[in-house]
Write an enzyme that holds these catalytic residues in place. Structure first.
Site, PDB file in Angstrom:
ATOM      1  N   ARG A 129       0.829  -1.198   0.000  1.00 16.86           N
ATOM      2  CA  ARG A 129       0.000   0.000   0.000  1.00 16.86           C
ATOM      3  C   ARG A 129       0.869   1.255   0.000  1.00 16.86           C
ATOM      4  O   ARG A 129       1.837   1.351   0.761  1.00 16.86           O
ATOM      5  CB  ARG A 129      -0.933   0.023   1.217  1.00 16.86           C
ATOM      6  N   ARG A 152       2.151   1.052  10.326  1.00 18.77           N
ATOM      7  CA  ARG A 152       1.641   1.413   9.001  1.00 18.77           C
ATOM      8  C   ARG A 152       2.801   1.387   7.995  1.00 18.77           C
ATOM      9  O   ARG A 152       3.558   2.337   7.885  1.00 18.77           O
ATOM     10  CB  ARG A 152       1.002   2.811   9.045  1.00 18.77           C
ATOM     11  N   GLU A 198      -6.363  -0.777  15.649  1.00 20.00           N
ATOM     12  CA  GLU A 198      -6.974  -1.734  14.727  1.00 20.00           C
ATOM     13  C   GLU A 198      -6.003  -2.845  14.337  1.00 20.00           C
ATOM     14  O   GLU A 198      -4.857  -2.599  13.987  1.00 20.00           O
ATOM     15  CB  GLU A 198      -7.435  -1.011  13.459  1.00 20.00           C
ATOM     16  N   SER A 212     -10.215  -5.820  10.292  1.00 17.83           N
ATOM     17  CA  SER A 212     -11.428  -5.169   9.829  1.00 17.83           C
ATOM     18  C   SER A 212     -12.239  -6.225   9.084  1.00 17.83           C
ATOM     19  O   SER A 212     -11.752  -6.820   8.122  1.00 17.83           O
ATOM     20  CB  SER A 212     -11.083  -4.000   8.901  1.00 17.83           C
ATOM     21  N   ARG A 219       0.958  -6.327  12.762  1.00 17.64           N
ATOM     22  CA  ARG A 219       0.368  -5.695  13.953  1.00 17.64           C
ATOM     23  C   ARG A 219       0.188  -6.698  15.087  1.00 17.64           C
ATOM     24  O   ARG A 219       0.257  -6.338  16.269  1.00 17.64           O
ATOM     25  CB  ARG A 219      -0.959  -5.034  13.591  1.00 17.64           C
TER      26      ARG A 219
END
Length: 432
Positions: A269, A284, A356, A359, A398
């Site tokens: 990403r 991230r 988070e 999801s 994560r």
């Protein structure tokens, strides 16, 4: 993509539903485009009827005293004129349809009625909590301090090799990362009934269009400059869900619980919209790993499937003994293609916050309509759109961060959770 029949039937209701997202659907634009398309169809039908009538006039003209050649010439002139007008109308209709398709491709999914109102993540509603955050008798470090202290986490070398937001891991830490992947895959395929799948890490434009990343979110992707339009996958959701593109599944293929896939893959990403956020460590990154869960189910089963899929992701956190909370995303925070989403947020002592880690979303028939992913309803014998769901089960990087921070010891070592020890050759403590 939204059902155009539903949009035509009540565009104001669609606009009202989308307003929960903070999205403005241009009813006037859609209505005007659809009226132009409809008029082009009406005009085309009228010309087709005129062409049919003109073809029958040769005999009439001859009966009125005109020669055969004269009659044919006059009728052919009329037919050529009609053909030219039909070509113009066909191009007009095609052009208008392209505009309608572009409008709908850029329009997000309708949120489910139970999705709460709200503008941002601050308005997400907590549903449940599990576990208690650990209490330390020392000031807990974040994962960067822990990993660098072990000599096993190296952002500086990654920066030299590639650039910022990449990481190099060594030794026990690299093995722990691999252990998490194996543990998650074994749990989902062994206990939760998912079929493991391996997919390409490069996809074409049509695949990203099918799941909703394109055309709206191209800046978030890594595009490969080649003869064809190839992209690195932002998540395994894209290739795995596209397994169903342009297919019709028989009811027997779906079974009672639909199709379930578990896939480990890297994710790439650009993080174009997150400049300056979470630049430290592994929260991230441009490249990270995930174990993705994807389900393809009958429409009536998708609401229950979302609850179950979310539970499968929760099972990973529970098995590892990581405290977390479950939230339902509000209208302003829900993803473009989703109709309802639960986020799982794990406790990170280094930040004294829940962050988070998964999801889980139900997309209804939104993605399936874009992909033409269907099943044959045995009651009608006709193809119908599937419902698609996916969720992280979990984001590996994560989860590694959470393990390092929650199981850290004062001397800088990290206790390995019991569930992971069989995958670590019996190692109980990192850095011992």
């Amino acid at each position: 993509m939204l059902d155009i029949k539903a949009v035509r039937q009540d565009p104001e209701a669609v606009a009202q539903a989308l307003s929960k997202r903070g999205y403005t659907f241009d009813v006037a634009q859609f209505t005007a485009l659809d009226a132009r398309r409809k008029q082009a169809d009406v005009d085309s039908q009228a010309l087709l009827a005129e062409r049919k009538s003109a073809s029958k006039k040769i005999g009439q003209l001859i009966g009125q005293g005109m020669s055969v050649d004269e009659a044919k010439a006059q009728v052919n002139e009329t037919l050529e004129k009609i053909a030219g007008q039909l070509d113009q109308l066909t191009e007009q209709a095609r052009s208008v349809q392209v505009e309608i398709d572009e409008l709908l491709l850029g329009t997000p999914n309708l949120p489910a009625p139970e999705v709460p109102e709200g503008a941002s993540e601050e308005d997400n509603a907590e549903v449940a909590r599990w576990g208690e955050p650990p209490a330390f008798d020392f000031t807990p470090r974040d994962h960067v301090e822990i990993g660098e202290g072990l000599g096993q986490l190296d952002a500086e070398t990654a920066g030299k090799i590639t650039g910022s937001r990449f990481t190099v891991m060594y030794g026990e830490l690299a093995r722990l990362h691999r252990a998490l992947i194996q543990f998650m895959l074994n749990l989902h395929t062994g206990d939760h009934g998912y079929r493991e799948i391996y997919v390409p890490y490069i996809v074409n434009r049509e695949s990203l269009k099918g799941t909703g990343q394109l055309p709206k979110f191209e800046e978030d992707l890594f595009k490969l400059h080649a003869d064809q339009e190839y992209y690195l996958i932002p998540t395994a959701e894209v290739p795995v869900t596209n397994v169903a593109r342009d297919r019709i599944f028989e009811a027997a293929e779906l079974g009672d619980s639909g199709l379930r896939f578990a896939c480990h893959s890297p994710c790439f990403r650009s993080e174009a919209g997150s400049y300056g956020r979470d630049t430290r460590g592994m929260i991230r990154q441009h490249q990270f790993e995930k174990v993705e869960l994807v389900q393809l189910v009958r429409p009536e089963a998708s609401d229950a499937a979302l609850e179950e899929l979310t539970g499968h992701a929760e099972a990973v956190l529970q098995a590892l003994g990581l405290a977390y909370r479950k939230v339902i995303l509000c209208g302003g925070d829900i993803g473009f293609s989703a109709r309802k989403t639960y986020d799982l947020e794990v406790w990170l002592p280094g930040q004294s916050a829940y962050r988070e880690i998964s999801s889980c979303s139900n997309f209804g028939d939104f993605q399936a309509r874009r992909m033409q992913a269907r099943w044959r309803n045995p009651e009608t014998g006709k193809p119908e759109l599937l419902h698609t769901l996916n969720g992280s089960g979990l984001a590996v990087g994560r989860t590694l961060v959470a393990v390092l921070e929650n199981f850290q010891n004062e001397d800088g070592t990290v206790t390995v959770p019991e569930a992971l020890r069989p995958y670590m050759g019996g190692t109980e403590v990192l850095g011992a």
